[in-house]
Design a protein around this motif. Structure first.
Motif, PDB file in Angstrom:
ATOM      1  N   UNK A 147       0.841  -1.199   0.000  1.00 31.19           N
ATOM      2  CA  UNK A 147       0.000   0.000   0.000  1.00 31.19           C
ATOM      3  C   UNK A 147       0.878   1.253   0.000  1.00 31.19           C
ATOM      4  N   UNK A 148       1.942   1.259   0.819  1.00 31.90           N
ATOM      5  CA  UNK A 148       2.831   2.417   0.892  1.00 31.90           C
ATOM      6  C   UNK A 148       3.543   2.633  -0.442  1.00 31.90           C
ATOM      7  N   UNK A 149       3.968   1.556  -1.079  1.00 36.50           N
ATOM      8  CA  UNK A 149       4.583   1.666  -2.401  1.00 36.50           C
ATOM      9  C   UNK A 149       3.626   2.349  -3.380  1.00 36.50           C
ATOM     10  N   UNK A 150       2.378   1.926  -3.366  1.00 36.26           N
ATOM     11  CA  UNK A 150       1.393   2.505  -4.280  1.00 36.26           C
ATOM     12  C   UNK A 150       1.180   3.989  -3.977  1.00 36.26           C
ATOM     13  N   UNK A 151       1.086   4.361  -2.690  1.00 38.99           N
ATOM     14  CA  UNK A 151       0.874   5.754  -2.307  1.00 38.99           C
ATOM     15  C   UNK A 151       2.046   6.618  -2.764  1.00 38.99           C
ATOM     16  N   UNK A 152       3.270   6.152  -2.521  1.00 40.01           N
ATOM     17  CA  UNK A 152       4.452   6.927  -2.894  1.00 40.01           C
ATOM     18  C   UNK A 152       4.603   7.039  -4.411  1.00 40.01           C
TER      19      UNK A 152
END
Length: 598
Positions: A156-161
């Protein structure tokens, strides 16, 4: 690079008797995606704090475009003084808007009403991420953001960044995370910083080019690089190449393991009683474990059948709450199953390296932790001097007298690994071993695990580390089913994707291709073939020389009786190790050529 929105010029920071770094220049553009790389203790976290304005440099200046919002996500955020995680997230003059924080918390799967004092490391980390992202940053400074996160949260963090419109600088040991997100790299090395407009995927090739150029410059100046000054850089380069050879060996081990595993890991192997190489150390049959009662009962592990053999490297993966810890406790005998049976070898002697690093008391000295205050340590049955063993784990020997409290988080983790790997055992249990480690230490850890003669159980969310290390992956999705997959995390992901993909129509059978023309078989040159044949024996001779000199060093009275002889032997060992490393690198290169020639 576009015009910078933050620039640092001539930064210098003095720590005690020495400078941590001096004359550092760096600039951050509006959409930069920067990886900050450097070994533990190089000053990466300190540099982020300087960039963020949390601490002041002893030299140099920091300039920032007015209105630019710089947010630092710390490696170990403190929630002390707050009743709930929500209080922590919404505290201070720079607090984010409540509805923004709640929206991100829902996506990240964190309950902000949780009491702060009893929150786990993973919950504190998620709360800190919520606070940082909801503050609408222009520049995000991320210090090990994936620590304590499960696979779902990391993705999820990868997608947000990837959708973030600002700039970020990230310190991380997670190679997959860095490779997917970064476009440029800052390398903090020996007090200097270099920048390359390549993402982390090109980092290793770039650093090898830098090392080669340093070597050429030294030769032009007619000065030989001193081993004591450059052992780390040269050792890392050699280690990476050796790890390529170990990856080949890992693939061979996976192929052997694949022949042992039937449908979903059911017992499909026949083992001779005297075959020690494939001896079963843990044998689980139809194991089930549940918690709760009645309608609230949840089955964590359902009907698991698994055989763990000697020298297996097993990775356990899944989201938080999926049952990884329960499975680990079942396999090691800490808890018993509700149904089924688990049989363990009587000789099984395990060491658990946990996430808490409970042995690392701040007031203790490195020598006390490593060798109970002495000069010598028994490493898997062989005696080694503390200074030499510290170098094997990428420490400067002078750190032996340092207090644990002065070490960085990564250095403490590395020291704990050094201590635990020295103890005799035939089972290693590693719970999130990659947290806080730098990339050089991860290479070293892969090497130590590859050479370990026993069985290894690894709980980790580090996808690249698992792909480089394990022979078998146990994947949990929270339903109670345990996928048993030969290979690493990528192999598990591939199997899951195949299971959920729609069935394809059978393709029309194409006519067989014409038989290939047999090419003229290439071969090694005379010199290369001679080196390929003779180097293994030469490497054995190096090993014998090292063992002979180390045996002489084991004399407890040698240093007091003849310090010069002690120094000569130490220097001789260092030289032979360097020669051996050069020989190993040369043989690996030739082995790759032989493999390519078929």
């Amino acid at each position: 690079m576009a015009a910078p929105i933050l620039a640092c010029e001539g930064l210098g920071l003095n720590q005690g008797p020495a400078w941590l770094f001096r004359n550092l220049d760096l600039a951050i553009g509006q959409r930069d995606r920067l990886a900050l790389i450097g070994r533990n203790g190089a000053g990466k976290t300190t540099l982020l704090k300087l960039i963020a304005g949390r601490i002041e440099p002893d030299e140099g200046r920091r300039a920032i475009v007015p209105g630019t919002r710089v947010i630092l996500l710390e490696q170990d955020p403190s929630v002390a003084g707050h009743a709930t995680l929500a209080d922590y997230v919404l505290a201070g003059d720079d607090a984010p808007l409540a509805h923004e924080a709640e929206a991100i918390a829902d996506q990240l799967g964190i309950d902000l009403t949780r009491e702060a004092a009893s929150a786990s490391g993973g919950e504190r980390r998620r709360a800190a991420i919520v606070r940082a992202l909801a503050q609408d940053p222009d520049i995000l400074l991320l210090d090990e953001p994936t620590n304590h996160l499960d696979i779902t949260a990391i993705e999820w963090l990868e997608d947000w960044l990837s959708r973030f419109r600002g700039a970020f600088v990230v310190i991380s040991h997670d190679r997959t995370f860095l490779t997917r997100l970064t476009k440029s790299t800052l390398w903090l090395d020996r007090g200097a910083i270099r920048r390359a407009e390549v993402g982390f995927g090109g980092f290793e090739a770039w650093t090898e080019q830098v090392a080669a150029e340093e070597e050429r410059q030294a030769q032009r100046l007619d000065a030989k690089l001193k081993i004591e000054e450059h052992w780390l850089l040269r050792g890392v380069t050699g280690r990476r190449r050796r790890n390529q050879g170990r990856l080949t060996k890992l693939k061979e081990m996976r192929a052997v393991r694949a022949a042992m595993v039937g449908q979903q890991g059911a017992a499909a192997l026949t083992i001779a009683a005297d075959d020690t190489k494939t001896k079963v150390v843990i044998d689980a049959e139809h194991v089930t474990k549940a918690y709760g009662a009645g309608s609230a009962q949840r089955t964590i592990i359902r009907d698991l059948t698994l055989r763990v053999t000697r020298r297996d490297r097993i990775g356990i993966v899944g989201s938080n709450g999926a049952g990884k810890t329960t499975l680990l406790k079942l396999l090691t005998g800490e808890i018993e199953p509700d149904a089924g049976r688990i049989k363990r070898a009587k000789t099984l002697d395990g060491i658990v390296i946990d996430q808490q690093r409970s042995l690392m008391a701040p007031e203790k000295r490195v020598r006390e932790v490593l060798a109970d205050g002495g000069d010598w340590i028994d490493v898997q049955g062989a005696r080694k001097h503390v200074h030499g063993y510290l170098k094997e784990f990428l420490f400067d020997p002078s750190i032996a007298e340092a207090k644990i409290g002065t070490l960085s988080g990564g250095e403490r983790s590395r020291l704990l690994l050094a201590r635990e790997f020295a103890r005799p055992s035939n089972l290693l249990v590693l719970d999130e071993p990659t947290n806080d480690l730098d990339l050089e230490t991860l290479d070293l850890l892969q090497e130590v695990i590859a050479d370990y003669e026993g069985t290894v159980l690894i709980v980790s969310h580090d996808r690249d580390f698992l792909d480089r290390t394990v022979t078998l992956t146990l994947g949990l999705d929270g339903s109670g089913t345990v996928d048993i997959v030969v290979g690493g995390y990528e192999d598990w992901e591939r199997q899951r994707a195949q299971r959920t993909a729609p069935a394809k129509r059978p393709a029309t059978k194409a006519p067989p291709p014409p038989p290939p023309t047999t090419p003229t078989r290439a071969k090694l040159s005379y010199k290369d073939q001679r080196d390929y044949d003779l180097l293994p024996k030469r490497i054995e001779e190096f090993d014998a020389a090292i063992a002979r000199d180390e045996a002489a060093l084991h004399d407890p009275g040698l240093y007091a009786r003849d310090p010069a002889a002690f120094d000569r032997l130490s220097a001789a060992i260092a030289k032979v190790r360097a020669d051996k490393e050069t020989a190993e690198m040369r043989w690996l290169e030739l082995a790759e050529q032989v493999e390519a020639l078929g």
